[in-house]
Design a protein around this motif. Structure first.
Motif, PDB file in Angstrom:
ATOM      1  N   SER A  37      65.542  94.234  74.520  1.00  0.00           N
ATOM      2  CA  SER A  37      64.190  94.269  75.101  1.00  0.00           C
ATOM      3  C   SER A  37      63.212  93.446  74.265  1.00  0.00           C
ATOM      4  N   SER A  38      63.584  92.185  74.036  1.00  0.00           N
ATOM      5  CA  SER A  38      62.778  91.324  73.151  1.00  0.00           C
ATOM      6  C   SER A  38      62.451  89.973  73.780  1.00  0.00           C
ATOM      7  N   VAL A  39      62.602  89.842  75.092  1.00  0.00           N
ATOM      8  CA  VAL A  39      62.437  88.555  75.753  1.00  0.00           C
ATOM      9  C   VAL A  39      60.957  88.255  75.994  1.00  0.00           C
ATOM     10  N   SER A  40      60.519  87.044  75.693  1.00  0.00           N
ATOM     11  CA  SER A  40      59.118  86.655  75.865  1.00  0.00           C
ATOM     12  C   SER A  40      58.764  86.542  77.347  1.00  0.00           C
ATOM     13  N   PRO A  41      57.470  86.661  77.686  1.00  0.00           N
ATOM     14  CA  PRO A  41      57.068  86.640  79.104  1.00  0.00           C
ATOM     15  C   PRO A  41      57.464  85.379  79.853  1.00  0.00           C
ATOM     16  N   TRP A  42      57.268  84.193  79.242  1.00  0.00           N
ATOM     17  CA  TRP A  42      57.588  82.957  79.968  1.00  0.00           C
ATOM     18  C   TRP A  42      59.079  82.850  80.256  1.00  0.00           C
ATOM     19  N   LEU A  43      59.888  83.286  79.293  1.00  0.00           N
ATOM     20  CA  LEU A  43      61.330  83.190  79.473  1.00  0.00           C
ATOM     21  C   LEU A  43      61.825  84.250  80.456  1.00  0.00           C
ATOM     22  N   ALA A  44      61.235  85.445  80.411  1.00  0.00           N
ATOM     23  CA  ALA A  44      61.607  86.486  81.373  1.00  0.00           C
ATOM     24  C   ALA A  44      61.268  86.042  82.790  1.00  0.00           C
ATOM     25  N   GLY A  86      56.132  94.156  95.917  1.00  0.00           N
ATOM     26  CA  GLY A  86      56.987  95.040  95.133  1.00  0.00           C
ATOM     27  C   GLY A  86      56.692  94.962  93.653  1.00  0.00           C
ATOM     28  N   SER A  87      56.459  93.752  93.153  1.00  0.00           N
ATOM     29  CA  SER A  87      56.234  93.591  91.719  1.00  0.00           C
ATOM     30  C   SER A  87      54.900  94.146  91.264  1.00  0.00           C
ATOM     31  N   SER A  88      53.976  94.309  92.193  1.00  0.00           N
ATOM     32  CA  SER A  88      52.628  94.745  91.809  1.00  0.00           C
ATOM     33  C   SER A  88      52.588  96.189  91.304  1.00  0.00           C
ATOM     34  N   PHE A  89      53.594  96.996  91.660  1.00  0.00           N
ATOM     35  CA  PHE A  89      53.550  98.387  91.193  1.00  0.00           C
ATOM     36  C   PHE A  89      54.891  98.921  90.692  1.00  0.00           C
ATOM     37  N   ILE A  90      55.971  98.162  90.811  1.00  0.00           N
ATOM     38  CA  ILE A  90      57.278  98.685  90.416  1.00  0.00           C
ATOM     39  C   ILE A  90      57.760  98.108  89.086  1.00  0.00           C
ATOM     40  N   HIS A  91      57.593  96.824  88.864  1.00  0.00           N
ATOM     41  CA  HIS A  91      58.193  96.179  87.697  1.00  0.00           C
ATOM     42  C   HIS A  91      57.747  96.811  86.374  1.00  0.00           C
ATOM     43  N   LYS A  92      56.456  97.044  86.239  1.00  0.00           N
ATOM     44  CA  LYS A  92      55.948  97.577  84.980  1.00  0.00           C
ATOM     45  C   LYS A  92      56.467  98.987  84.732  1.00  0.00           C
ATOM     46  N   ARG A  93      56.515  99.795  85.776  1.00  0.00           N
ATOM     47  CA  ARG A  93      56.994 101.173  85.602  1.00  0.00           C
ATOM     48  C   ARG A  93      58.491 101.193  85.276  1.00  0.00           C
ATOM     49  N   LEU A  94      59.241 100.253  85.831  1.00  0.00           N
ATOM     50  CA  LEU A  94      60.656 100.172  85.491  1.00  0.00           C
ATOM     51  C   LEU A  94      60.830  99.791  84.028  1.00  0.00           C
ATOM     52  N   HIS A 266      57.520  93.674  76.074  1.00  0.00           N
ATOM     53  CA  HIS A 266      56.585  94.804  76.168  1.00  0.00           C
ATOM     54  C   HIS A 266      56.039  94.862  77.585  1.00  0.00           C
ATOM     55  N   ASP A 267      55.821  96.068  78.086  1.00  0.00           N
ATOM     56  CA  ASP A 267      55.332  96.200  79.465  1.00  0.00           C
ATOM     57  C   ASP A 267      53.937  95.634  79.645  1.00  0.00           C
ATOM     58  N   ARG A 268      53.154  95.532  78.571  1.00  0.00           N
ATOM     59  CA  ARG A 268      51.811  94.961  78.708  1.00  0.00           C
ATOM     60  C   ARG A 268      51.854  93.463  79.010  1.00  0.00           C
ATOM     61  N   ASN A 269      53.010  92.823  78.806  1.00  0.00           N
ATOM     62  CA  ASN A 269      53.154  91.399  79.088  1.00  0.00           C
ATOM     63  C   ASN A 269      53.707  91.129  80.491  1.00  0.00           C
ATOM     64  N   MET A 270      53.793  92.166  81.316  1.00  0.00           N
ATOM     65  CA  MET A 270      54.361  91.998  82.644  1.00  0.00           C
ATOM     66  C   MET A 270      53.540  91.027  83.494  1.00  0.00           C
TER      67      MET A 270
END
Length: 483
Positions: A37-44, A86-94, A266-270
Motif C-alpha cells: 500500500s505504497s503506490v503514489s497517486p499518479w502511478l496508481a 462509482g469512484s466518487s463514493f466507493i474507491h476511498k472507502r475501499l 493513502h486514502d487522502r490521495n484518492m
C-alpha cells in the motif's frame, strides 16, 4: 524486420522495468498483492486506467466501432460517466477498509468489511473470481495473438504465448508492484501509439472534412442511435445508454482494477489518483473511437474477415515500419497491463480466498500466479473467441457479483452473510440468464439488471451503520504494520 526490431525493443523495456521492481519486493503477501500500500497517486491512476483499457480498447472497442459507427460513442460516454459515479463514493472507502482489515485480496477485504468474516461468501466469491478473471485474461492473451497476426502475419498462437511468457516472467518476480510499474510505461506507449495512428488516418483521407464526407456515404454509419434496440424510440435508446452507464459503474466490481486503488499510499490521495485516471481515460477513449471509425474507411471489407483486426491492419497500411512496431507494442502493452493484473488477482483468490488458511510463502504465491497464467493461456489457445464478447461477459459477471454489496458497504449499509450470498448468486444468475437465456445483451448490457436487482433487494434487507462503525481507520496503517 524494422517493425519486429522496434516492437521487440519496446517489449524488452517493459520486461526490464518489471524485473527491476523485484528489488523492492519483500516476499510478504501484502507486498506481493498490494505493493505494501505504497503506490503514489499518479502511478496508481495510470496503472488503473491502463489495466481498465486493456486489449479490449485496442482490439474490441475498435472492432465494435468499425461495425457500429457513431452510435459507439454512447459506449464511451456511458462507460466514463458510470465509472466516475462509482469512484466518487466507493474507491476511498475501499482503500480505508483495506487498511483496517489488513487483507490482501479484494474478496478478503469485502468479507471482513465490518469486522466479522463472511467465510462462505468469500469462498463462493473466490470461485467466481477465478473462473471469470481467467476468462478475461484469456481474452487479453488472445488480443495479443490477433495483433501479431494482423501486423506480421504470424500465427496468433505465437503472440498469445509471448504475452503469457512475459507476464509470467515479471509477475512472479515483482508481484503487483511489477504490474503497476510496467503499467506506467505501457500507458505512455498506448497513448503515443493511438495518437500517431489517428493523425496518420485523418491525413490519409483529407482531414476531418474528408472523413465526414466518406462516412456520410456509408448507410447509417453517422446515425447517433443504433437500429437494433430492444425497444423502439426513446425507451430503447434510454435503456441502451443507461446500460453502458452501468458498464462503467461495473469498474467497482473488477478486482484487477480496484486493487490499484487498494494499493494507493493513502486514502487522502484518492482525488489525485482519480484525476490522473479520468484525464487519461477520456483522451484515450476519444482516440480509440476515432481510430475505430476511420478504420471503416481504410478496410471496408474487413467485416467479412474479423473487425477486431482493424487497428493492426490499418497501422500496416498507413505507417512506416518503425511506427508499426510501436503500434504493435502498444497493443501488447494494453494486453499485458491487464493480463498481469488479472492473473495476480486470480493468484490472490487461490491463496487467500479458497485455501483453508491464508498461504504466505513466496513460492506458493508465485506458483499460484504461474498456474493462473497457464490456465488462461490454454483457454486463449482453445478457440477464436471475440475479445469484445469475452471481456464484456467477464466484466458484467464480476460486476454483478461484487458491485451491489460493495455499493451497500460504501453507503454504510450492513447485511448478514446469507443476504450477501444471496446478492452474489442472484446478481451472477441474472447477468448470465440475460445474456444466454434471453439474448438481450446486445441491446441492454446484462450488468444493468445484474447489479440493480440485488442492490435493491439488498438495500431493503440491510441496516444503517453509524459513521463510527464504518471501516474508516482513525489513522493510516503503515505498510510495515499491515504486514
Amino acid at each position: 524486420m524494422i517493425t519486429a526490431i522496434s516492437f521487440v525493443l519496446i517489449l524488452l523495456s517493459f520486461v526490464v522495468i518489471g524485473l527491476a521492481s523485484g528489488r523492492k519486493a519483500t516476499g510478504k503477501r501484502k507486498d506481493y498483492y498490494l505493493a505494501s500500500s505504497s503506490v503514489s497517486p499518479w502511478l496508481a491512476g495510470l496503472s488503473a486506467v491502463a489495466t481498465n483499457n486493456s486489449g479490449y480498447m485496442f482490439i474490441g472497442v475498435i472492432g465494435f466501432t468499425y461495425q457500429t459507427g457513431l452510435a459507439a460513442m454512447w459506449l464511451m460516454i456511458g462507460w466514463i460517466v458510470g465509472d466516475f459515479i462509482g469512484s466518487s463514493f466507493i474507491h476511498k472507502r475501499l482503500r480505508q477498509a483495506t487498511a483496517k482489515t489488513g487483507e490482501a485480496s479484494f474478496a478478503g477485504v469485502i468479507a471482513r468489511w465490518y469486522g466479522e468474516k463472511f467465510g462462505i461468501w468469500q469462498k463462493i466469491a473466490g470461485v467466481i473470481m477465478i473462473v471469470f478473471l481467467i476468462a478475461y485474461a484469456a481474452a487479453q492473451i488472445s488480443a495479443g495473438g490477433k495483433a501479431l497476426e494482423g501486423v506480421l502475419g504470424i500465427n496468433p498462437w505465437t503472440g498469445a504465448v509471448m504475452v503469457a511468457a512475459m507476464v509470467l516472467l515479471y509477475s512472479i518476480v515483482g508481484g503487483i508492484r511489477a504490474s503497476i510499474w510496467t503499467d506506467g510505461a505501457q500507458s505512455i506507449t498506448m497513448m503515443f501509439a493511438m495518437t500517431i495512428l489517428l493523425i496518420a488516418a485523418f491525413a490519409g483521407v483529407g482531414g476531418v472534412s474528408g472523413a465526414l464526407e466518406l462516412w456520410s456515404a456509408i448507410p447509417g454509419f453517422l446515425d447517433p442511435f443504433p437500429d437494433d434496440l430492444l425497444f423502439p424510440g426513446a425507451l430503447g435508446m434510454g435503456l441502451f445508454i443507461v446500460g453502458w452507464l452501468f458498464a462503467g459503474f461495473s469498474v467497482v466490481g473488477q478486482p484487477h482494477v480496484m486493487v490499484r486503488f487498494m494499493a494507493l499510499d493513502h486514502d487522502r490521495n484518492m482525488g489525485r489518483a482519480r484525476a490522473w485516471y479520468y484525464g487519461y481515460f477520456t483522451i484515450f477513449y476519444l482516440l480509440a473511437t476515432g481510430v475505430g471509425m476511420l478504420s471503416r474507411l481504410y478496410l471496408p471489407d474487413l467485416a467479412d474477415i474479423d473487425p477486431e483486426l482493424a487497428l493492426p491492419m490499418m497501422a500496416t497500411e498507413l505507417l512506416p515500419p518503425v511506427l508499426v512496431g510501436v503500434i504493435l507494442a502498444g497493443i501488447f502493452a494494453a494486453t499485458m497491463s491487464t493480463a498481469d493484473s488479472l492473473v495476480l488477482s486470480c493468484s490472490a483468490s487461490f491463496t487467500h480466498d479458497l485455501a483453508p488458511e491464508r498461504l504466505e510463502t513466496p513460492l506458493i504465491l508465485k506458483t499460484a500466479t504461474a498456474v493462473s497464467i497457464l490456465i488462461a493461456l490454454g483457454l486463449a489457445l482453445s478457440g477464436n473467441q471475440s475479445v469484445f464478447s469475452l471481456v464484456i461477459l467477464a466484466w458484467s459477471t464480476l460486476a454483478a457479483a461484487f458491485a451491489p454489496l460493495l455499493t451497500l458497504y460504501a453507503l454504510r449499509r450492513r447485511v448478514s452473510e446469507p443476504v450477501a450470498i444471496m446478492m452474489l448468486v442472484l446478481g451472477v444468475s441474472i447477468a448470465l440468464f440475460w445474456r444466454f437465456g434471453l439474448g438481450w445483451h446486445e441491446s441492454i448490457y446484462e450488468g444493468l439488471p445484474g447489479i440493480l436487482v440485488p442492490l435493491i433487494i439488498g438495500w431493503f434487507l440491510s441496516e444503517r451503520r453509524e459513521i463510527a462503525a464504518s471501516p474508516e481507520p482513525a489513522a493510516e496503517t503503515s505498510p510495515s504494520a499491515a504486514e
